[in-house]
Motif scaffolding. Structure first.
Motif, PDB file in Angstrom:
ATOM      1  N   ARG A  74       0.853  -1.184   0.000  1.00  0.00           N
ATOM      2  CA  ARG A  74       0.000   0.000   0.000  1.00  0.00           C
ATOM      3  C   ARG A  74       0.891   1.237   0.000  1.00  0.00           C
ATOM      4  O   ARG A  74       1.622   1.480   0.949  1.00  0.00           O
ATOM      5  CB  ARG A  74      -0.901   0.014   1.225  1.00  0.00           C
ATOM      6  CG  ARG A  74      -1.865  -1.132   1.259  1.00  0.00           C
ATOM      7  CD  ARG A  74      -2.811  -1.036   2.451  1.00  0.00           C
ATOM      8  NE  ARG A  74      -3.468  -2.284   2.717  1.00  0.00           N
ATOM      9  CZ  ARG A  74      -4.511  -2.749   2.035  1.00  0.00           C
ATOM     10  NH1 ARG A  74      -4.997  -2.065   1.044  1.00  0.00           N
ATOM     11  NH2 ARG A  74      -5.058  -3.907   2.342  1.00  0.00           N
ATOM     12  N   ALA A  75       0.813   2.017  -1.076  1.00  0.00           N
ATOM     13  CA  ALA A  75       1.631   3.222  -1.215  1.00  0.00           C
ATOM     14  C   ALA A  75       1.013   4.373  -0.431  1.00  0.00           C
ATOM     15  O   ALA A  75      -0.126   4.297   0.040  1.00  0.00           O
ATOM     16  CB  ALA A  75       1.765   3.593  -2.685  1.00  0.00           C
ATOM     17  N   ILE A  76       1.766   5.461  -0.335  1.00  0.00           N
ATOM     18  CA  ILE A  76       1.299   6.634   0.400  1.00  0.00           C
ATOM     19  C   ILE A  76       0.048   7.219  -0.234  1.00  0.00           C
ATOM     20  O   ILE A  76      -0.843   7.700   0.451  1.00  0.00           O
ATOM     21  CB  ILE A  76       2.422   7.691   0.460  1.00  0.00           C
ATOM     22  CG1 ILE A  76       3.575   7.150   1.288  1.00  0.00           C
ATOM     23  CG2 ILE A  76       1.928   9.006   1.033  1.00  0.00           C
ATOM     24  CD1 ILE A  76       4.801   8.028   1.265  1.00  0.00           C
ATOM     25  N   ASN A  77      -0.051   7.176  -1.562  1.00  0.00           N
ATOM     26  CA  ASN A  77      -1.210   7.741  -2.258  1.00  0.00           C
ATOM     27  C   ASN A  77      -2.378   6.759  -2.330  1.00  0.00           C
ATOM     28  O   ASN A  77      -3.261   6.898  -3.164  1.00  0.00           O
ATOM     29  CB  ASN A  77      -0.818   8.196  -3.662  1.00  0.00           C
ATOM     30  CG  ASN A  77      -0.360   7.050  -4.535  1.00  0.00           C
ATOM     31  OD1 ASN A  77      -0.273   5.902  -4.081  1.00  0.00           O
ATOM     32  ND2 ASN A  77      -0.045   7.339  -5.774  1.00  0.00           N
TER      33      ASN A  77
END
Length: 91
Positions: A74-77
């Motif tokens: 899960r990326a920051i965005n």
């Protein structure tokens, strides 16, 4: 905290030594293909994901589901990347 908002920090995937070596090492001047091969090997060769015992599935960013052999990032965005058929040799 102020430094993080005022200064742009660069990241070099592969290694700074190889990045600088393209311009400074004579062995790479004559053989750009050799540098590209070494760079790709250093950049895409491996990745280390550290884990913690208190995090669910071992890490707060990466989640591994051993029953389905799925690794989720899960990326920051809020972008979600799922990798199927991931098997770890230990643990």
């Amino acid at each position: 905290m102020i430094q993080l908002t005022t200064k742009v920090i660069g990241v070099c995937f592969g290694s700074k030594k190889l990045a600088r070596g393209r311009l400074t090492q004579k062995s790479y001047h004559a053989h750009l293909e050799r540098w590209q091969k070494d760079w790709a090997g250093a950049r895409y060769g491996k990745m280390t994901i550290s884990g913690w015992k208190d995090a669910k599935s071992g890490n707060f960013v990466f989640h591994y589901h051993p029953d389905t052999h799925t690794l989720i990032f899960r990326a920051i965005n809020q972008c979600v990347i799922r990798l199927s058929d991931v098997v770890f040799p230990y643990g």
